[in-house]
Structures are given as structure tokens and as C-alpha cells.
Design an enzyme around this catalytic site. Sequence first.
Site, PDB file in Angstrom:
ATOM      1  NE  ARG A  36     -26.458  18.820 -88.953  1.00 53.39           N
ATOM      2  CZ  ARG A  36     -26.566  17.571 -88.573  1.00 53.39           C
ATOM      3  NH1 ARG A  36     -25.979  17.164 -87.488  1.00 53.39           N
ATOM      4  NH2 ARG A  36     -27.283  16.717 -89.275  1.00 53.39           N
ATOM      5  CB  VAL A  43     -33.925  16.198 -94.495  1.00 51.20           C
ATOM      6  CG1 VAL A  43     -34.202  15.032 -95.438  1.00 51.20           C
ATOM      7  CG2 VAL A  43     -32.773  15.871 -93.569  1.00 51.20           C
ATOM      8  CE  LYS A  53     -41.233  13.283-103.754  1.00 52.51           C
ATOM      9  NZ  LYS A  53     -40.871  12.805-102.426  1.00 52.51           N
ATOM     10  N   GLY A 182     -34.769  -1.911 -99.588  1.00 53.13           N
ATOM     11  CA  GLY A 182     -35.880  -1.238 -98.886  1.00 53.13           C
ATOM     12  C   GLY A 182     -36.994  -0.859 -99.834  1.00 53.13           C
ATOM     13  CG  ASP A 313     -38.137  13.461 -89.839  1.00 46.73           C
ATOM     14  OD1 ASP A 313     -39.365  13.603 -89.969  1.00 46.73           O
ATOM     15  OD2 ASP A 313     -37.374  13.199 -90.803  1.00 46.73           O
ATOM     16  CB  ALA A 321     -42.145  17.974 -94.929  1.00 51.32           C
ATOM     17  CG  HIS A 445     -67.173  16.116-116.493  1.00 53.57           C
ATOM     18  ND1 HIS A 445     -66.806  14.821-116.168  1.00 53.57           N
ATOM     19  CD2 HIS A 445     -67.368  16.147-117.828  1.00 53.57           C
ATOM     20  CE1 HIS A 445     -66.806  14.096-117.285  1.00 53.57           C
ATOM     21  NE2 HIS A 445     -67.138  14.874-118.302  1.00 53.57           N
TER      22      HIS A 445
END
Length: 476
Positions: A36, A43, A53, A182, A313, A321, A445
Site C-alpha cells: 500500500r 517499516v 541506524k 517508554g 510483526d 525484521a 587479535h
Amino acid sequence: MDPLKVDIVVVGAGPGGYAAAFYAADRGRQVMLVERDGRLGGVCLNRGCIPSKALLHATELMREAKELSPARGITFGEPSVSLEKLRAWKESVLAKLAGGISALAKARGVQVLYGRGHFEDSATLRVETSEGQKFFTYETAIIAVGSKPAMPQAFDLGNPRIMTSTEALELEEIPKELLVVGGGYIGLELSTVFATLGSRIVLAEALDAILMGLDADLARPVLRYAEKHFKEVRLGAKVLTMATSGKQIKVTVEVAGAQRDEVYDRVLVAVGRTPNCANLGLENTKVTQDEKGFIKVNARQQTDDPALYAIGDVVGGAMLAHKASKEARVAVEVITGESSAFEQITIPAVVFTDPEVAWCGLTESEARAKGIAVEVAKYPWAASGRALSLDRTDGLTKLVVDPQTERILGVGLVGARAGELISEGVLAIEMGATAKDLAESVHPHPTLSETLMEAAEMFYGTSTHAIARKRNALTA
Ligand code: FAD
């Protein structure tokens, strides 16, 4: 008008939907993908993972320059931020990715139709497009319509100064006084962005911990950062009501049983997400929903309607995701006759705060709550040469180990780039690796990945760079 026939129709083109469409096409099926929005990616790409991000990366640069660099003898002037350019850069990232998804759809022969899907019955989808309604019949439909930010009625004043993550990511302005409601990952990540850009953040969390459910030792460095960089972090704080007050928002908050009124320039409400099931026509099918509106599916992603599958979701669980994309694969495999199921699958979680937190498998707190006997091995990043060279010793790597089999059941990391490190934990759990496997795999390392090997060595009391309190015998 006679409906057109398609083999598989996927409704919603987020990381669940486009992954399903692509995988089904790769398996030789004829697929139509209905979206749509004017752009593919859902999202995640358009108003979630990627823009957040991108902004976190840009602002991390500012923090590093301001807070860490001077001690290294390199100082920069005060940064000047052009919101217009920052927005344009973020948009360019999204446009490139969305263009890539469109190109991939075309290359696979996936038919993309822009419009809103609505189920007329179990076998017919009506799509409202800019050119009018189109009707399709299908063999199978995959519902991947995702979710939207929850907005409690008491906050829903229609005032644009009360934002959800969607508006916050538009970065219209940098509010001076910003209340974030939140303390989950979305609230914390966006607070980190706005705090660096100069907002004075009050973070209000109704529960008594941020990132609820996360092991306290992993959450602690994130809380410390928030307490240092935000104006205030309030735990056990309930935001009751909001009202428009000129160009500001008056908020009534309850802390420790006492109510008080405060005024903010903007409020960001990040209190969860609800499934996009309204006006989808589910009532015309046999699909059922739980009390929160999420579509009920079994482990094979099948709804109660034999023709309809649901992923991502919209079915709830970990609203991430990569979980949506994995469910997409399971659904397509089941549709194409395999015995796949979304069972025993390790889904990692990453919070891109500063420092980042990442975990997968069994957490220590979950093991304690369920009475599962585990041993925990921890390696502090203060002992990591790489962490020191990055000025990021505020990290911790921990392994949750089965004391009998020594198998790795869970991995948790807090620290810079933790999100890039957690996949080794996922692989270890999925492959049934033991602490010995991890301890004996040579890690390069100096890297932060060595902390995983050294945490495994801590389990045996043989870590080169730290002293373990307890020793399990490491047998050849
Ligand atoms: P969505 O991505 O929601 O896609 C659903 C699509 O369906 C949308 O494009 C929608 O327009 C379309 N649609 C809805 N109804 C219809 C209809 N009737 N007809 C046609 N199309 C329809 N997850 C992570 O894993 N990592 C992160 O770092 C991360 N960061 C996030 C940050 C923010 C601020 C937010 C809000 C979310 C973040 N998430 C993150 C969560 C992630 O975005 C979601 O879990 C993921 O997008 C879910 O994918 P999905 O395919 O199920 O649904």
C-alpha cells in the site's frame, strides 16, 4: 470484471513480505507482491531499522569526536548540524535500498502491485490502486502487513508535537525539552539520537527497569549512559495524560504515587506496536486473532484458514525484521511441500544504543526464572586490548552454559558493535557448540570477537587476559 488468477499473493512488502515473495519466486512459483505504500521495504526500511541506524551512526560520530577524541590529542570544533542535509542523506540511504528491492523483484519476475489489499473471502483479494479496484484469486496468500506504533487514547490529541517513532525519524526539528515515554529499544535508540543532537531528554518508563527482561548486568552500561547523557531517567513513572498547552505539551506524570504536571516541547510515545489488521477483511476469511489483534498461526505459519499464511510483526512474538524474514522462509517452504516449522530457532536481538546490547538463546534471568541449571561465564571488556584501543571498555561478554553438556545455551553482549558480534553466538547455539568449541576456535587479535573466546576460556578458568573465580576442567 473477472478476477485475475495468481499462484501466491503476498500482502505487505516489508522484510517478511518481500523475503517471502522472493523466496517463492526462487522456488519457481508465480508471485504477486501487494504494497500500500509507494515504496517497498516496509517499516524496517522506510521508518524503522534503517533510518534509525543511519541517524544513530551519524550521531555516534558526534559523540566520539566530542567525548573520546580530546583525550587522544585530537580535538574538533563544535559540530554544526544541518537537519536538512542529515534528512537528505538518510533519505538517500532509504531510496537506494528501496530501489535495490524493486530491482530484485523485477529480476525474479515478482509482479509488484501498489495498492491496499482487502480480503473479500478466503480466495479473493481486492486491491485498491490509484487506477481503481482490482480483484485477484489465488491459491495461497501470505499476510505480511506488519504493525504500527501504539498510541494510547489519552495521548492521541492529534497534536503533531506528540510523535511516534515514525514522525521522530522525520527529524523535523530538535526539540529542547523532549519527553520519551517508554524505555524499550525504540525509545532508547531514538533518545540516544536526540540527546546527541542537543535535546534534553526525560525518559519515562512505567516498569522498574529499562529494556525489560534483559539481564541486569547487560542493561547496566546502557542505563549508565542514559543517566549521564539524558536529563533524567525515571523508572516506575507512569505518564497519565497529555494536553496541548500553546506550542508545548502539558503532561501529567505519576512517580512514586505522586502526580505532577510538566511541560515539554515535544513528546515521543514509544510504548509498543499493534498489528495492522484493521480494514484487511479478515472477517471474510477463517483467520483468527488473539486478544491483542495478532493473527494466530501455528509453527508452520498457517492461520486457521487453509489458504492463508501469516508472518512477521502481524503474528506477534519478537517483532524484529530478521524474525519476519525467517518466518517468510518457513511459510514458503511449507507452501512448497517441505516439513519446515518455526521451532527451536534462535532469534538474536540487538539494541543499537550506546553501548549496544545483543543477546540470543537462553538469558541468565530466564534460566533462573524457569529453574534451569546453568553456569555463567563472563569476560569484562576492560581486559580486551581491542576495547581499550577503541576507548570502549564499558562492555561485557557472557555465556550461559549447560553445566552437564557444556553446551552454549545463550550468549549476551553489551559493548560497542555488540550487534556485529552476536551472530557467532547464534551459530554456536544452532550448531550445538560447547564452551570448549568456542574456547578452542582461534579468534583474530586484536578484535572484540576475542571476548567470546575468552569468555569460553573463563568457563574453564584458563582465560589468558583475566582471572576466573571458578574452574571447570578442560579435557583434551
Ligand atoms: P512491516 O515492515 O511492518 O511491513 C508491512 C508492510 O505491509 C508495510 O509496508 C505496509 O505498508 C504494508 N501493508 C499493511 N497493510 C497493507 C494492506 N492492507 N495492503 C497492502 N500492504 C499493506 N527490527 C530489527 O530487526 N532491527 C532493528 O534495528 C529495528 N529497528 C526498528 C526501529 C524502529 C524505529 C521501528 C519502528 C522498528 C524497528 N524494527 C527493527 C522492527 C522492524 O521494523 C519490524 O519488525 C519489521 O519491519 C517487521 O516486518 P514485517 O514484514 O512483518 O512488517
